[in-house]
Design an enzyme around this catalytic site. Sequence first.
Site, PDB file in Angstrom:
ATOM      1  N   CYS A 158       0.808  -1.232   0.000  1.00 25.03           N
ATOM      2  CA  CYS A 158       0.000   0.000   0.000  1.00 25.03           C
ATOM      3  C   CYS A 158       0.837   1.276   0.000  1.00 25.03           C
ATOM      4  O   CYS A 158       0.853   2.012  -0.983  1.00 25.03           O
ATOM      5  CB  CYS A 158      -0.918   0.004   1.219  1.00 25.03           C
ATOM      6  SG  CYS A 158      -2.073  -1.362   1.221  1.00 25.03           S
TER       7      CYS A 158
HETATM    8  N1  LIG Z   1      -2.704  -5.929   2.207  1.00 23.15           N
HETATM    9  C1  LIG Z   1      -3.077  -4.815   2.786  1.00 23.15           C
HETATM   10  O1  LIG Z   1      -2.628  -4.516   3.887  1.00 23.15           O
HETATM   11  C2  LIG Z   1      -4.084  -3.862   2.163  1.00 23.15           C
HETATM   12  C3  LIG Z   1      -4.682  -2.896   2.965  1.00 23.15           C
HETATM   13  C4  LIG Z   1      -5.620  -2.045   2.426  1.00 23.15           C
HETATM   14  C5  LIG Z   1      -5.893  -2.123   1.059  1.00 23.15           C
HETATM   15  N2  LIG Z   1      -5.280  -3.045   0.277  1.00 23.15           N
HETATM   16  C6  LIG Z   1      -5.627  -3.078  -1.142  1.00 23.15           C
HETATM   17  O2  LIG Z   1      -6.477  -4.188  -1.373  1.00 23.15           O
HETATM   18  C7  LIG Z   1      -6.212  -4.772  -2.660  1.00 23.15           C
HETATM   19  C8  LIG Z   1      -5.889  -6.232  -2.507  1.00 23.15           C
HETATM   20  O3  LIG Z   1      -4.691  -6.360  -1.746  1.00 23.15           O
HETATM   21  P1  LIG Z   1      -4.248  -7.720  -1.061  1.00 23.15           P
HETATM   22  O4  LIG Z   1      -3.143  -7.371  -0.155  1.00 23.15           O
HETATM   23  O5  LIG Z   1      -5.414  -8.460  -0.536  1.00 23.15           O
HETATM   24  O6  LIG Z   1      -3.675  -8.515  -2.346  1.00 23.15           O
HETATM   25  P2  LIG Z   1      -3.323 -10.068  -2.410  1.00 23.15           P
HETATM   26  O7  LIG Z   1      -2.316 -10.212  -3.488  1.00 23.15           O
HETATM   27  O8  LIG Z   1      -3.032 -10.605  -1.061  1.00 23.15           O
HETATM   28  O9  LIG Z   1      -4.690 -10.746  -2.893  1.00 23.15           O
HETATM   29  C9  LIG Z   1      -5.260 -10.511  -4.121  1.00 23.15           C
HETATM   30  C10 LIG Z   1      -5.897 -11.787  -4.627  1.00 23.15           C
HETATM   31  O10 LIG Z   1      -6.554 -11.509  -5.871  1.00 23.15           O
HETATM   32  C11 LIG Z   1      -6.406 -12.638  -6.712  1.00 23.15           C
HETATM   33  N3  LIG Z   1      -6.642 -12.256  -8.085  1.00 23.15           N
HETATM   34  C12 LIG Z   1      -5.804 -11.650  -8.966  1.00 23.15           C
HETATM   35  N4  LIG Z   1      -6.416 -11.477 -10.152  1.00 23.15           N
HETATM   36  C13 LIG Z   1      -7.667 -11.963 -10.015  1.00 23.15           C
HETATM   37  C14 LIG Z   1      -8.779 -12.064 -10.890  1.00 23.15           C
HETATM   38  N5  LIG Z   1      -8.734 -11.597 -12.141  1.00 23.15           N
HETATM   39  N6  LIG Z   1      -9.888 -12.649 -10.419  1.00 23.15           N
HETATM   40  C15 LIG Z   1      -9.968 -13.135  -9.153  1.00 23.15           C
HETATM   41  N7  LIG Z   1      -8.940 -13.050  -8.289  1.00 23.15           N
HETATM   42  C16 LIG Z   1      -7.809 -12.476  -8.714  1.00 23.15           C
HETATM   43  C17 LIG Z   1      -4.986 -13.098  -6.421  1.00 23.15           C
HETATM   44  O11 LIG Z   1      -4.789 -14.432  -6.838  1.00 23.15           O
HETATM   45  C18 LIG Z   1      -4.909 -12.917  -4.903  1.00 23.15           C
HETATM   46  O12 LIG Z   1      -5.302 -14.073  -4.213  1.00 23.15           O
HETATM   47  C19 LIG Z   1      -5.105  -3.927  -3.276  1.00 23.15           C
HETATM   48  O13 LIG Z   1      -5.661  -2.927  -4.049  1.00 23.15           O
HETATM   49  C20 LIG Z   1      -4.452  -3.299  -2.059  1.00 23.15           C
HETATM   50  O14 LIG Z   1      -3.813  -2.077  -2.371  1.00 23.15           O
HETATM   51  C21 LIG Z   1      -4.393  -3.933   0.793  1.00 23.15           C
END
Ligand SMILES: NC(=O)c1ccc[n+]([C@@H]2O[C@H](COP(=O)([O-])OP(=O)(O)OC[C@H]3O[C@@H](n4cnc5c(N)ncnc54)[C@H](O)[C@@H]3O)[C@@H](O)[C@H]2O)c1
Length: 437
Positions: free
Chosen positions: A274
């Site tokens: 992030c």
């Molecule tokens: N990790 C954090 O602390 C956090 C906090 C706040 C916001 N975010 C935001 O949330 C979002 C997700 O982050 P995250 O950390 O959970 O990512 P992550 O990589 O842990 O998880 C994302 C998931 O999406 C899946 N994916 C990818 N393409 C896909 C598709 N076309 N269809 C279905 N699934 C698909 C991936 O396989 C993965 O399992 C990002 O935008 C991030 O900036 C993350």
Amino acid sequence: MKQLLLQKIQNKDIVVGVVGLGYVGLPLAVEKAKAGFKTIGFDVQEKKVELVNSGHNYIGDVVNEDLKEIVSKGMLSATTDFSFVKDVDFIAICVPTPLDVYQQPDISYVKSSTESIAKYLKKGSMVVLESTTYPGTTEELIKPLLEQGSGLKCGSDFYLGFSPERVDPGNLIYKTKNTPKVVGAIGEDALEVIAAMYRAVLESDVHTVSSPAIAEMEKILENTYRNINIGLINELAMLCHKMNINLWEVIDAAKTKPYGFQAFYPGPGLGGHCIPLDPYYLSWKAREYGFHTSMIESSMMINDKMPEYCMERAGDLLNRSKKALNGSNILVVGVAYKQDIDDYRESPALVLIDLLKGKGANVSFFDPYIPEYKHKGKLEKGEKNLTPALLEKADLVVVAAAHSQVDYELIQKHAKVIFDTKNAMKGVKNRNNIELL
Ligand SMILES: NC(=O)c1ccc[n+]([C@@H]2O[C@H](COP(=O)([O-])OP(=O)(O)OC[C@H]3O[C@@H](n4cnc5c(N)ncnc54)[C@H](O)[C@@H]3O)[C@@H](O)[C@H]2O)c1
């Protein structure tokens, strides 16, 4: 459509779809299912789908027993097959929003998952983007993709909104359930219904705003605020070192002010999915308006320089004992991007390790949460245990994450020289071999 959906929410007669079962999506899916909404998780990774369906947890913030229970009760299942979107009433999109090699937004995951949803979107559903992104994504990108792919009309056939995820991995107090949520949507009806859906699940406040763009910008503000303040404190760390002033003590003193000051701490750089990435989404979008986000750029320059600065400081420390980086044994303790988690995405420790290796140092690492990591396509295996022999072998120990599970007394006792970039050893009394960032 509004009344029917509000009624269905009240009766818990809504099937929830969560797209992307990662750090954000899995805890969200678990909360929805625990609140009594049948939930289907969608992911492109077969492995994650298998793990969820067999009740095996892989995310630190999810309680193993919770996952097992809701899966065994049939409240949560997972699939790679998007045709099940036709069975879903509420869909949250939680896919990655990284940067490409030119540090520009890589919106491809949002696009492809939206296209997959659009094919099966049914009339009367709600779609909410939760991934962090630039202001305008929901209206300019998601809405046309959903309308074109489904033949349905936003506002009359389906509702669309944006609600940023605020999960803070490893936070013991604030989890998905009790962190206030911001919701923006296209149209008042959409806002009312989507907010009602979150209220039905969360213990926290749901704060509504007048458009998705406000909610998108709000999330970027939160993360840019952190990025810039960390940039400021990292710059002060470099200055304080020159002035022989202990910045950590300065921050502790400033923190006593009960208003107008929030403590941020220096470190070897920014990490995670992030804070180092999201502000670039805004600077990229700003250029469309001929605008340069100079504060973001300045802070990024400082933060991105920190691993290199830490390498230089490591070199200076070795120099004091007539050693060079080249050929020295360096042990890095903690490679996660922050304390007490197993996530090493964008971790500055990995950049620092590469830099040290580039200078010819023999670098090993120990992290109680990360036995091995993959970086630039290469698998790196860590030390299994932190032993006196391992510490005595090192010419320098660099502490790069402040994990609370590490025996810092042991490190102090057996290491020759320690460079503590996170003030992780603040509790250690004898400090003759500890140098702080
Ligand atoms: N990790 C954090 O602390 C956090 C906090 C706040 C916001 N975010 C935001 O949330 C979002 C997700 O982050 P995250 O950390 O959970 O990512 P992550 O990589 O842990 O998880 C994302 C998931 O999406 C899946 N994916 C990818 N393409 C896909 C598709 N076309 N269809 C279905 N699934 C698909 C991936 O396989 C993965 O399992 C990002 O935008 C991030 O900036 C993350």
